[in-house]
Design a protein around this motif. Structure first.
Motif, PDB file in Angstrom:
ATOM      1  N   LEU A 150       0.810  -1.216   0.000  1.00  0.00           N
ATOM      2  CA  LEU A 150       0.000   0.000   0.000  1.00  0.00           C
ATOM      3  C   LEU A 150       0.848   1.274   0.000  1.00  0.00           C
ATOM      4  O   LEU A 150       0.334   2.364  -0.234  1.00  0.00           O
ATOM      5  N   LYS A 151       2.139   1.141   0.252  1.00  0.00           N
ATOM      6  CA  LYS A 151       3.044   2.291   0.221  1.00  0.00           C
ATOM      7  C   LYS A 151       3.618   2.544  -1.167  1.00  0.00           C
ATOM      8  O   LYS A 151       4.422   3.458  -1.359  1.00  0.00           O
ATOM      9  N   SER A 152       3.195   1.737  -2.137  1.00  0.00           N
ATOM     10  CA  SER A 152       3.719   1.870  -3.499  1.00  0.00           C
ATOM     11  C   SER A 152       3.364   3.237  -4.078  1.00  0.00           C
ATOM     12  O   SER A 152       2.244   3.730  -3.900  1.00  0.00           O
ATOM     13  N   PRO A 153       4.283   3.867  -4.816  1.00  0.00           N
ATOM     14  CA  PRO A 153       4.004   5.181  -5.423  1.00  0.00           C
ATOM     15  C   PRO A 153       3.059   5.102  -6.621  1.00  0.00           C
ATOM     16  O   PRO A 153       2.600   6.126  -7.103  1.00  0.00           O
ATOM     17  N   ILE A 154       2.766   3.871  -7.091  1.00  0.00           N
ATOM     18  CA  ILE A 154       1.878   3.726  -8.256  1.00  0.00           C
ATOM     19  C   ILE A 154       0.520   3.163  -7.847  1.00  0.00           C
ATOM     20  O   ILE A 154      -0.160   2.510  -8.625  1.00  0.00           O
ATOM     21  N   LEU A 155       0.114   3.422  -6.627  1.00  0.00           N
ATOM     22  CA  LEU A 155      -1.154   2.905  -6.119  1.00  0.00           C
ATOM     23  C   LEU A 155      -2.320   3.608  -6.812  1.00  0.00           C
ATOM     24  O   LEU A 155      -2.431   4.830  -6.797  1.00  0.00           O
ATOM     25  N   LEU A 167      -1.998  -2.020  -8.118  1.00  0.00           N
ATOM     26  CA  LEU A 167      -0.646  -1.616  -8.482  1.00  0.00           C
ATOM     27  C   LEU A 167      -0.471  -1.699  -9.996  1.00  0.00           C
ATOM     28  O   LEU A 167       0.635  -1.901 -10.483  1.00  0.00           O
ATOM     29  N   ILE A 168      -1.551  -1.571 -10.732  1.00  0.00           N
ATOM     30  CA  ILE A 168      -1.639  -1.663 -12.196  1.00  0.00           C
ATOM     31  C   ILE A 168      -1.462  -3.108 -12.659  1.00  0.00           C
ATOM     32  O   ILE A 168      -2.333  -3.658 -13.325  1.00  0.00           O
ATOM     33  N   LEU A 172      -4.655  -5.439  -5.358  1.00  0.00           N
ATOM     34  CA  LEU A 172      -4.573  -5.841  -3.953  1.00  0.00           C
ATOM     35  C   LEU A 172      -5.889  -6.470  -3.514  1.00  0.00           C
ATOM     36  O   LEU A 172      -6.974  -5.989  -3.863  1.00  0.00           O
ATOM     37  N   SER A 173      -5.779  -7.524  -2.744  1.00  0.00           N
ATOM     38  CA  SER A 173      -6.969  -8.234  -2.275  1.00  0.00           C
ATOM     39  C   SER A 173      -7.501  -7.677  -0.976  1.00  0.00           C
ATOM     40  O   SER A 173      -8.542  -8.100  -0.493  1.00  0.00           O
ATOM     41  N   VAL A 174      -6.776  -6.745  -0.381  1.00  0.00           N
ATOM     42  CA  VAL A 174      -7.194  -6.257   0.935  1.00  0.00           C
ATOM     43  C   VAL A 174      -7.536  -4.789   0.902  1.00  0.00           C
ATOM     44  O   VAL A 174      -7.010  -4.014   0.126  1.00  0.00           O
ATOM     45  N   ASP A 175      -8.445  -4.449   1.757  1.00  0.00           N
ATOM     46  CA  ASP A 175      -8.825  -3.070   2.035  1.00  0.00           C
ATOM     47  C   ASP A 175      -8.231  -2.764   3.414  1.00  0.00           C
ATOM     48  O   ASP A 175      -8.469  -3.504   4.363  1.00  0.00           O
ATOM     49  N   PRO A 176      -7.429  -1.711   3.552  1.00  0.00           N
ATOM     50  CA  PRO A 176      -6.806  -1.438   4.849  1.00  0.00           C
ATOM     51  C   PRO A 176      -7.814  -1.250   5.972  1.00  0.00           C
ATOM     52  O   PRO A 176      -7.494  -1.466   7.136  1.00  0.00           O
ATOM     53  N   ALA A 177      -9.029  -0.863   5.624  1.00  0.00           N
ATOM     54  CA  ALA A 177     -10.041  -0.655   6.663  1.00  0.00           C
ATOM     55  C   ALA A 177     -10.684  -1.968   7.105  1.00  0.00           C
ATOM     56  O   ALA A 177     -11.168  -2.096   8.210  1.00  0.00           O
ATOM     57  N   ARG A 178     -10.695  -2.944   6.206  1.00  0.00           N
ATOM     58  CA  ARG A 178     -11.297  -4.237   6.545  1.00  0.00           C
ATOM     59  C   ARG A 178     -10.626  -5.315   5.705  1.00  0.00           C
ATOM     60  O   ARG A 178     -10.654  -5.281   4.486  1.00  0.00           O
ATOM     61  N   ILE A 179     -10.017  -6.277   6.350  1.00  0.00           N
ATOM     62  CA  ILE A 179      -9.274  -7.312   5.656  1.00  0.00           C
ATOM     63  C   ILE A 179     -10.242  -8.183   4.851  1.00  0.00           C
ATOM     64  O   ILE A 179     -11.189  -8.747   5.377  1.00  0.00           O
ATOM     65  N   GLN A 180      -9.968  -8.274   3.540  1.00  0.00           N
ATOM     66  CA  GLN A 180     -10.813  -9.084   2.660  1.00  0.00           C
ATOM     67  C   GLN A 180     -10.222 -10.492   2.567  1.00  0.00           C
ATOM     68  O   GLN A 180      -9.644 -10.872   1.567  1.00  0.00           O
ATOM     69  N   ALA A 181     -10.305 -11.239   3.632  1.00  0.00           N
ATOM     70  CA  ALA A 181      -9.797 -12.601   3.642  1.00  0.00           C
ATOM     71  C   ALA A 181     -10.953 -13.583   3.495  1.00  0.00           C
ATOM     72  O   ALA A 181     -12.100 -13.249   3.786  1.00  0.00           O
ATOM     73  N   VAL A 182     -10.652 -14.783   3.025  1.00  0.00           N
ATOM     74  CA  VAL A 182     -11.708 -15.750   2.793  1.00  0.00           C
ATOM     75  C   VAL A 182     -11.336 -17.092   3.384  1.00  0.00           C
ATOM     76  O   VAL A 182     -10.167 -17.384   3.606  1.00  0.00           O
ATOM     77  N   TYR A 183     -12.351 -17.908   3.634  1.00  0.00           N
ATOM     78  CA  TYR A 183     -12.206 -19.321   3.925  1.00  0.00           C
ATOM     79  C   TYR A 183     -10.958 -19.654   4.734  1.00  0.00           C
ATOM     80  O   TYR A 183      -9.919 -19.994   4.185  1.00  0.00           O
ATOM     81  N   GLY A 184     -11.057 -19.537   6.026  1.00  0.00           N
ATOM     82  CA  GLY A 184      -9.941 -19.877   6.886  1.00  0.00           C
ATOM     83  C   GLY A 184      -8.832 -18.846   6.879  1.00  0.00           C
ATOM     84  O   GLY A 184      -7.686 -19.147   7.215  1.00  0.00           O
ATOM     85  N   GLY A 185      -9.136 -17.609   6.500  1.00  0.00           N
ATOM     86  CA  GLY A 185      -8.136 -16.562   6.524  1.00  0.00           C
ATOM     87  C   GLY A 185      -7.267 -16.493   5.289  1.00  0.00           C
ATOM     88  O   GLY A 185      -6.306 -15.723   5.245  1.00  0.00           O
ATOM     89  N   ILE A 186      -7.558 -17.282   4.258  1.00  0.00           N
ATOM     90  CA  ILE A 186      -6.762 -17.274   3.027  1.00  0.00           C
ATOM     91  C   ILE A 186      -7.224 -16.139   2.129  1.00  0.00           C
ATOM     92  O   ILE A 186      -8.409 -15.982   1.852  1.00  0.00           O
ATOM     93  N   ILE A 187      -6.278 -15.344   1.667  1.00  0.00           N
ATOM     94  CA  ILE A 187      -6.586 -14.232   0.765  1.00  0.00           C
ATOM     95  C   ILE A 187      -6.675 -14.742  -0.665  1.00  0.00           C
ATOM     96  O   ILE A 187      -5.844 -15.532  -1.111  1.00  0.00           O
TER      97      ILE A 187
END
Length: 430
Positions: A150-155, A167-168, A172-187
């Protein structure tokens, strides 16, 4: 002979242009979602530069076309549909969506004439590249390194997907406000697409294109990389498509004896049962097919109306809703603006359907819809024949399976595959 995979240079302009259009296929970042120059000047400029490159490689005056009746029928029906909607049926003269509709078709034709049958090779090479990138990004996210990405300059924004950023080359599979994880915590791995499911569709087409070129060495390194990336998407659509690809090839496309055919069939059946029984697949299929959970039944879209957000339906519900749109305007369809659809006006303006099975008929009407479907079938068979691949209908089936969940044919690469038969002479498998 098609260009050999290893002869394609990663940093050649020919490859980079094709890579850009694969990004357009995935629509993972704001750079490649909407090319309206008023809101995406950079993306529009890149698109135009790519077209200029294609024009430089193709003499548009010497583009040969099919001499069959379907060529003339397609363009006549398309012209009638286009002008009728733009100037008569639709309100407000929606020039922008109809302009880009034609632009994507025109770009698809330029891709056909520039790459010919090499569309298969270039597409696979692009997806192998994106598979490597996605596996690296997915591994970093899975290890808890999302904040680093998320610190990438090309976000950039991922306006369509479940995550908020891209990142073009990797979404990214995650939202910093809420982790978008699935099925046993696997992204889930979204790759270069706006959503893991669409990425899985893109990978499956690349897997089939790999088999086109490697019929004598099926499980090569490139295919393994594509399969690993597919597994990390945890996509029901992708897994089903992969099963169909291998089942279709091993049971219909190869000259094998009865014993081997029985063995292959047994392996495929057992594997299919195991995959179906995975929780995230069986539960998702059952939930999507449950009519009691449809938004039209439980009015779940009301929440989205209150929040001012759009509500994307499940795949089966989307087919049902687009069938309602089709019944409302069966001949000419509702066009390219969903504001003219039955669902928008009679049920809710926040509901969005995303399937590519019923939606094209709802948008284009029965006449143009059937013609496009017929041309797509002929084109996929022709492209298969270019590589002496059997069964020639497998590519069509794979595209239709992906279309159950996503409408992706409006992108230039898919228009190129769809219209291939209109511009490349046909060759039969001997």
């Amino acid at each position: 002979m098609p260009t050999h995979y290893n002869n394609i240079k990663f940093f050649s302009s020919r490859f980079l242009v094709f890579l850009f259009f694969v990004l357009v296929f995935g629509r993972g970042s704001s750079l490649v979602v909407n090319f309206d120059p008023r809101i995406n000047a950079a993306g529009f400029l890149l698109y135009i530069l790519c077209i200029i490159y294609l024009l430089g490689k193709t003499n548009i005056n010497h583009i040969k076309r099919s001499k069959t009746a379907i060529y003339a029928i397609f363009w006549i029906v398309l012209a009638v549909w286009f002008f009728a909607h733009l100037f008569i049926l639709d309100k407000g003269l929606p020039i922008m969506p109809y302009s880009f509709f034609l632009l994507h078709i025109y770009t698809g034709i330029l891709l056909i004439k520039t790459y010919h049958k090499d569309i298969v090779v270039y597409y696979e090479k692009a997806m192998v590249f994106f598979a490597y990138v996605s596996l690296i990004g997915w591994a970093i996210e899975s290890a808890g390194g999302s904040s680093l990405l998320l610190k990438s300059p090309i976000l950039l924004e991922n306006s369509a997907g479940v995550g908020e950023y891209s990142l073009i080359l990797y979404t990214l599979s995650v939202d910093p406000a809420r982790i978008q994880a699935v099925y046993g915590g696997i992204i889930r791995n979204s790759g270069c697409a706006w959503e893991p499911g669409l990425y899985s569709v893109m990978l499956c087409i690349a897997i089939l294109f790999n088999i086109f070129q490697n019929k004598k060495n099926i499980f090569n390194k490139r295919l393994i990389v594509l399969l690993i990336a597919l597994i990390t998407t945890f996509s029901t659509t992708g897994y089903v498509m992969a099963i169909v690809i291998f089942a279709g090839y091993y049971l219909s496309g190869r000259k094998i004896g009865t014993v081997k055919r029985i063995i292959y069939l047994s392996i495929i059946v057992v594997g299919s049962i195991y995959i179906y029984n995975l929780p995230f697949i069986s539960e998702k299929i059952n939930d999507d097919a449950n009519t009691e959970s449809f938004s039209t039944e439980e009015a779940s879209y009301v929440y989205y109306e209150e929040k001012g957000k759009n509500y994307t339906t499940g795949r089966f519900e989307g087919i049902v809703l687009d069938y309602m749109n089709f019944k409302d305007k069966p001949i000419m369809g509702y066009g390219l603006t969903r504001e003219a659809s039955y669902i928008y006006n009679k049920i809710s303006p926040v509901i969005i359907t995303s399937n590519g099975i019923a939606k094209p008929f709802a948008m284009f009407g029965i006449i143009l819809g059937v013609i496009l479907l017929a041309i797509t079938y002929k084109s996929t068979a022709k492209l298969s024949n270019e590589y002496l691949f059997a069964p020639p209908y497998l590519l069509f089936i794979v595209i239709m399976l992906g279309s159950v969940s996503y409408m992706f044919d409006s992108t230039p690469i898919m228009r190129a595959i769809e219209l291939y038969a209109l511009y490349i002479p046909f060759k039969l498998i001997r």
